[in-house]
Scaffold this motif. Sequence first.
Motif, PDB file in Angstrom:
ATOM      1  N   THR A   1      44.906  30.322  33.371  1.00  0.00           N
ATOM      2  CA  THR A   1      44.937  31.408  32.385  1.00  0.00           C
ATOM      3  C   THR A   1      43.555  31.957  32.060  1.00  0.00           C
ATOM      4  O   THR A   1      43.455  32.991  31.412  1.00  0.00           O
ATOM      5  CB  THR A   1      45.583  30.933  31.065  1.00  0.00           C
ATOM      6  N   LEU A   2      42.486  31.293  32.505  1.00  0.00           N
ATOM      7  CA  LEU A   2      41.131  31.751  32.202  1.00  0.00           C
ATOM      8  C   LEU A   2      40.815  33.038  32.957  1.00  0.00           C
ATOM      9  O   LEU A   2      41.273  33.239  34.084  1.00  0.00           O
ATOM     10  CB  LEU A   2      40.107  30.685  32.581  1.00  0.00           C
ATOM     11  N   SER A   3      40.011  33.878  32.344  1.00  0.00           N
ATOM     12  CA  SER A   3      39.577  35.102  33.023  1.00  0.00           C
ATOM     13  C   SER A   3      38.507  34.743  34.058  1.00  0.00           C
ATOM     14  O   SER A   3      37.956  33.638  34.052  1.00  0.00           O
ATOM     15  CB  SER A   3      39.022  36.105  32.017  1.00  0.00           C
ATOM     16  N   ASP A   4      38.223  35.680  34.925  1.00  0.00           N
ATOM     17  CA  ASP A   4      37.239  35.432  35.978  1.00  0.00           C
ATOM     18  C   ASP A   4      35.858  35.148  35.393  1.00  0.00           C
ATOM     19  O   ASP A   4      35.134  34.277  35.869  1.00  0.00           O
ATOM     20  CB  ASP A   4      37.168  36.632  36.926  1.00  0.00           C
ATOM     21  N   ALA A   5      35.493  35.872  34.348  1.00  0.00           N
ATOM     22  CA  ALA A   5      34.187  35.658  33.717  1.00  0.00           C
ATOM     23  C   ALA A   5      34.112  34.277  33.071  1.00  0.00           C
ATOM     24  O   ALA A   5      33.075  33.602  33.145  1.00  0.00           O
ATOM     25  CB  ALA A   5      33.928  36.734  32.673  1.00  0.00           C
ATOM     26  N   GLN A   6      35.202  33.834  32.467  1.00  0.00           N
ATOM     27  CA  GLN A   6      35.220  32.514  31.840  1.00  0.00           C
ATOM     28  C   GLN A   6      35.114  31.415  32.888  1.00  0.00           C
ATOM     29  O   GLN A   6      34.413  30.416  32.687  1.00  0.00           O
ATOM     30  CB  GLN A   6      36.494  32.340  31.018  1.00  0.00           C
ATOM     31  N   VAL A   7      35.795  31.590  34.012  1.00  0.00           N
ATOM     32  CA  VAL A   7      35.721  30.597  35.091  1.00  0.00           C
ATOM     33  C   VAL A   7      34.300  30.514  35.621  1.00  0.00           C
ATOM     34  O   VAL A   7      33.748  29.425  35.807  1.00  0.00           O
ATOM     35  CB  VAL A   7      36.714  30.948  36.222  1.00  0.00           C
ATOM     36  N   LYS A   8      33.677  31.671  35.839  1.00  0.00           N
ATOM     37  CA  LYS A   8      32.307  31.693  36.362  1.00  0.00           C
ATOM     38  C   LYS A   8      31.350  31.020  35.392  1.00  0.00           C
ATOM     39  O   LYS A   8      30.505  30.223  35.790  1.00  0.00           O
ATOM     40  CB  LYS A   8      31.876  33.135  36.611  1.00  0.00           C
TER      41      LYS A   8
ATOM     42  N   ILE B   1      35.043  34.408  43.274  1.00  0.00           N
ATOM     43  CA  ILE B   1      35.851  34.023  42.115  1.00  0.00           C
ATOM     44  C   ILE B   1      36.909  33.000  42.523  1.00  0.00           C
ATOM     45  O   ILE B   1      37.143  32.021  41.815  1.00  0.00           O
ATOM     46  CB  ILE B   1      36.484  35.269  41.469  1.00  0.00           C
ATOM     47  N   LYS B   2      37.533  33.209  43.672  1.00  0.00           N
ATOM     48  CA  LYS B   2      38.539  32.254  44.136  1.00  0.00           C
ATOM     49  C   LYS B   2      37.915  30.896  44.416  1.00  0.00           C
ATOM     50  O   LYS B   2      38.503  29.854  44.106  1.00  0.00           O
ATOM     51  CB  LYS B   2      39.232  32.783  45.389  1.00  0.00           C
ATOM     52  N   GLU B   3      36.711  30.885  44.989  1.00  0.00           N
ATOM     53  CA  GLU B   3      36.027  29.620  45.256  1.00  0.00           C
ATOM     54  C   GLU B   3      35.678  28.901  43.955  1.00  0.00           C
ATOM     55  O   GLU B   3      35.825  27.677  43.852  1.00  0.00           O
ATOM     56  CB  GLU B   3      34.765  29.865  46.078  1.00  0.00           C
ATOM     57  N   ASP B   4      35.217  29.664  42.953  1.00  0.00           N
ATOM     58  CA  ASP B   4      34.896  29.058  41.652  1.00  0.00           C
ATOM     59  C   ASP B   4      36.145  28.475  41.003  1.00  0.00           C
ATOM     60  O   ASP B   4      36.116  27.384  40.441  1.00  0.00           O
ATOM     61  CB  ASP B   4      34.265  30.089  40.714  1.00  0.00           C
ATOM     62  N   ARG B   5      37.251  29.198  41.094  1.00  0.00           N
ATOM     63  CA  ARG B   5      38.501  28.718  40.498  1.00  0.00           C
ATOM     64  C   ARG B   5      38.973  27.438  41.200  1.00  0.00           C
ATOM     65  O   ARG B   5      39.395  26.475  40.557  1.00  0.00           O
ATOM     66  CB  ARG B   5      39.561  29.812  40.579  1.00  0.00           C
ATOM     67  N   LYS B   6      38.869  27.408  42.539  1.00  0.00           N
ATOM     68  CA  LYS B   6      39.258  26.201  43.286  1.00  0.00           C
ATOM     69  C   LYS B   6      38.343  25.030  42.934  1.00  0.00           C
ATOM     70  O   LYS B   6      38.791  23.891  42.816  1.00  0.00           O
ATOM     71  CB  LYS B   6      39.207  26.464  44.792  1.00  0.00           C
ATOM     72  N   LYS B   7      37.043  25.320  42.766  1.00  0.00           N
ATOM     73  CA  LYS B   7      36.094  24.270  42.415  1.00  0.00           C
ATOM     74  C   LYS B   7      36.425  23.692  41.048  1.00  0.00           C
ATOM     75  O   LYS B   7      36.416  22.470  40.859  1.00  0.00           O
ATOM     76  CB  LYS B   7      34.673  24.834  42.415  1.00  0.00           C
TER      77      LYS B   7
END
Length: 104
Positions: free
Chosen positions: A61-68, A34-40
């Motif tokens: 502010t996005l949730s983890d599922a939204q970021v993914k 999740i952290k890698e996706d957020r950084k990407k």
Amino acid sequence: MKKKLIILTILSAVSAGSFLAVRKLSHFMKDKAIKEDRKKLESLVGKYLHGNEKLLEFVGTLSDAQVKELVEILDSIQRQRDQLKLKSPAIPEYLEKKVTQLLN
């Protein structure tokens, strides 16, 4: 009887410990992904949208599922774009060689 009880206690402790270790490892791997996706996603905002501060705050502010989901969408768009991209022909290199041969 005591030996069986001791063996049973040891086996249950080992199995509980291994279960907790596997659970902790899977939780760690999920957080890392999740952290890698957020950084990407933040790097894509920085690269293509000139590091817009409001958009970076929005990504935070996005949730983890939204970021993914958003990263998966962007990856699929990138794959489709790469499939449609035409290969540049080797004609300029060929012409350069011919021109240099003519000049020599």
